[in-house]
Design a protein around this motif. Sequence first.
Motif, mmCIF file in Angstrom:
data_model
loop_
_atom_site.group_PDB
_atom_site.id
_atom_site.type_symbol
_atom_site.label_atom_id
_atom_site.label_comp_id
_atom_site.label_asym_id
_atom_site.label_seq_id
_atom_site.Cartn_x
_atom_site.Cartn_y
_atom_site.Cartn_z
ATOM 1 N N THR A 171 0.621 -0.976 0.109
ATOM 2 C CA THR A 171 -0.304 -0.127 0.135
ATOM 3 C C THR A 171 0.410 1.150 0.124
ATOM 4 O OG1 THR A 171 -2.099 -1.616 0.774
ATOM 5 C CG2 THR A 171 -1.839 1.350 1.127
ATOM 6 N N ASP A 172 2.025 1.159 0.979
ATOM 7 C CA ASP A 172 3.321 2.466 0.723
ATOM 8 C C ASP A 172 3.994 2.421 -0.629
ATOM 9 O OD1 ASP A 172 4.033 2.857 4.153
ATOM 10 O OD2 ASP A 172 2.891 1.451 3.785
ATOM 11 N N ALA A 173 3.302 1.788 -1.104
ATOM 12 C CA ALA A 173 4.694 1.654 -2.828
ATOM 13 C C ALA A 173 3.018 2.476 -3.254
ATOM 14 C CB ALA A 173 5.038 0.677 -3.293
ATOM 15 N N LEU A 174 2.034 1.870 -3.679
ATOM 16 C CA LEU A 174 0.971 2.689 -5.066
ATOM 17 C C LEU A 174 0.483 4.141 -4.158
ATOM 18 C CD1 LEU A 174 -1.928 -0.495 -4.718
ATOM 19 C CD2 LEU A 174 0.267 0.596 -6.404
ATOM 20 N N VAL A 175 0.187 3.856 -2.672
ATOM 21 C CA VAL A 175 -0.438 5.366 -2.702
ATOM 22 C C VAL A 175 0.969 6.570 -3.017
ATOM 23 C CG1 VAL A 175 -1.682 4.488 -0.440
ATOM 24 C CG2 VAL A 175 0.808 4.943 -0.032
ATOM 25 N N ARG A 176 2.649 6.176 -2.920
ATOM 26 C CA ARG A 176 3.079 7.295 -2.701
ATOM 27 C C ARG A 176 3.641 7.334 -4.714
ATOM 28 N NH1 ARG A 176 5.942 4.880 2.228
ATOM 29 N NH2 ARG A 176 5.658 6.472 3.345
ATOM 30 N N SER A 177 2.961 6.693 -5.113
ATOM 31 C CA SER A 177 3.293 6.639 -6.922
ATOM 32 C C SER A 177 2.214 8.123 -7.384
ATOM 33 C CB SER A 177 2.867 4.923 -7.562
ATOM 34 O OG SER A 177 1.166 4.313 -7.151
ATOM 35 N N LYS A 178 2.143 8.141 -8.946
ATOM 36 C CA LYS A 178 1.127 9.052 -9.334
ATOM 37 C C LYS A 178 0.041 8.906 -9.467
ATOM 38 C CE LYS A 178 4.200 11.179 -12.405
ATOM 39 N NZ LYS A 178 5.659 11.615 -13.898
ATOM 40 N N GLU A 179 -0.296 7.331 -10.213
ATOM 41 C CA GLU A 179 -1.434 7.357 -10.026
ATOM 42 C C GLU A 179 -2.236 5.736 -9.466
ATOM 43 O OE1 GLU A 179 -1.666 5.622 -13.562
ATOM 44 O OE2 GLU A 179 -1.650 7.930 -14.586
ATOM 45 N N GLY A 180 -1.201 6.066 -7.479
ATOM 46 C CA GLY A 180 -1.946 4.485 -7.086
ATOM 47 C C GLY A 180 -2.482 4.522 -5.551
ATOM 48 N N GLN A 181 -3.158 5.543 -5.701
ATOM 49 C CA GLN A 181 -3.815 5.676 -3.986
ATOM 50 C C GLN A 181 -5.320 5.428 -4.674
ATOM 51 O OE1 GLN A 181 -3.723 9.938 -2.638
ATOM 52 N NE2 GLN A 181 -4.890 8.872 -0.484
ATOM 53 N N VAL A 182 -5.704 5.087 -5.649
ATOM 54 C CA VAL A 182 -7.666 4.926 -5.969
ATOM 55 C C VAL A 182 -7.304 3.619 -5.987
ATOM 56 C CG1 VAL A 182 -9.133 4.556 -7.407
ATOM 57 C CG2 VAL A 182 -8.140 6.630 -7.485
ATOM 58 N N LYS A 183 -6.275 2.786 -6.785
ATOM 59 C CA LYS A 183 -5.972 1.641 -7.053
ATOM 60 C C LYS A 183 -5.114 1.097 -5.021
ATOM 61 C CE LYS A 183 -3.485 1.791 -11.193
ATOM 62 N NZ LYS A 183 -2.277 1.003 -11.592
ATOM 63 N N ALA A 184 -4.475 1.476 -3.920
ATOM 64 C CA ALA A 184 -4.931 1.313 -2.430
ATOM 65 C C ALA A 184 -6.026 0.813 -2.385
ATOM 66 C CB ALA A 184 -3.932 2.484 -2.083
ATOM 67 N N GLY A 185 -6.992 1.806 -2.495
ATOM 68 C CA GLY A 185 -8.254 1.757 -1.896
ATOM 69 C C GLY A 185 -9.189 0.687 -2.215
ATOM 70 N N GLN A 186 -9.122 0.232 -3.724
ATOM 71 C CA GLN A 186 -9.811 -0.476 -4.087
ATOM 72 C C GLN A 186 -9.085 -1.557 -3.899
ATOM 73 O OE1 GLN A 186 -8.645 -0.865 -7.965
ATOM 74 N NE2 GLN A 186 -10.004 1.008 -8.994
ATOM 75 N N ILE A 187 -7.929 -1.913 -3.254
ATOM 76 C CA ILE A 187 -7.461 -3.623 -2.409
ATOM 77 C C ILE A 187 -7.804 -3.222 -1.258
ATOM 78 C CG2 ILE A 187 -5.023 -4.341 -1.427
ATOM 79 C CD1 ILE A 187 -3.854 -3.248 -3.824
ATOM 80 N N VAL A 188 -8.058 -2.587 -0.061
ATOM 81 C CA VAL A 188 -8.356 -2.537 0.112
ATOM 82 C C VAL A 188 -9.761 -3.354 1.026
ATOM 83 C CG1 VAL A 188 -9.054 -1.266 3.232
ATOM 84 C CG2 VAL A 188 -7.001 -0.494 1.960
ATOM 85 N N LYS A 189 -10.717 -2.400 -0.218
ATOM 86 C CA LYS A 189 -11.981 -2.654 -0.495
ATOM 87 C C LYS A 189 -12.387 -4.508 -0.536
ATOM 88 C CE LYS A 189 -14.178 1.650 -1.494
ATOM 89 N NZ LYS A 189 -12.200 2.235 -1.562
ATOM 90 N N GLN A 190 -11.085 -4.955 -1.727
ATOM 91 C CA GLN A 190 -11.328 -6.344 -2.360
ATOM 92 C C GLN A 190 -10.765 -7.406 -0.632
ATOM 93 O OE1 GLN A 190 -10.515 -7.260 -5.960
ATOM 94 N NE2 GLN A 190 -10.936 -5.454 -6.915
#
Length: 257
Positions: A171-190
């Motif tokens: 999650t840390d890698a995703l939220v610090r990337s340009k477009e990753g925060q939305v993906k990080a949220g999707q992961i939590v939900k799934q």
Amino acid sequence: MLLFTRLAVPLRTLQKLTKAHRWHHTSLTNELIENMDKKATWDRFYTENGSKGQFKNFEWFFGFHSVKDFILPVLQTMSHSHSGPLNILDMGCGTSALGPCIYRTSPCAVKVICADISSVAVKLMQKHSNSTLVQPCNPSSALAFLEMDCTHLRGYFVARSLDLILDKGTTDALVRSKEGQVKAGQIVKQCLQVLKPSGTLLQFSDEDPDARLVWLEREVRGTELAADVGVQEVGELRGVSYFCYQISPRTSERVSK
């Protein structure tokens, strides 16, 4: 389950994160920082690291021994009311030894799946596992490796099938990337969808609770399943404080309390 308490300390800078990871100053370093949500970036990273000769586990943040006292007690508690192996997913495993160490040391039976979006990392891990032939503490335990995009967990796991999901730096890698925060949220939900009602998602991170807890609580509010969020400090390593965030589906028993 562990009892978690809230903490609040200043937000860490990306420069300090970079120093803590001991990243080399190469073009790949800059690419990682900007494109941590891209498969091609990680394939290139693990290809470069895997070309250096003998296999060596690459650990983000820290290794298994720094967090075994968080993970093993959770597994032990779960095993008391569980028949058969506990289903564990090490999500975004890279070439970390976290999953294999759980397989090797857990007294209770576990089925550990080490999954990563990078096919290079998965092949390296599979090859290393085949060559070492480590015996598990529990003879009923199993270890597997899977190439997987963790933003599509429901494409790999049915609802309420996993007991424990581990996220060490993904999650840390995703939220610090340009477009990753939305993906990080999707992961939590799934994750909440594929976890059993008694299951838990553990996120290991260097992000401070005053930022991560707000984000996590916002994400779980957007799910069909209610969830509890907590945090406990792991400790300090090389001048950086690390935390364990616990996200658990809220059972009827928890709601009634």
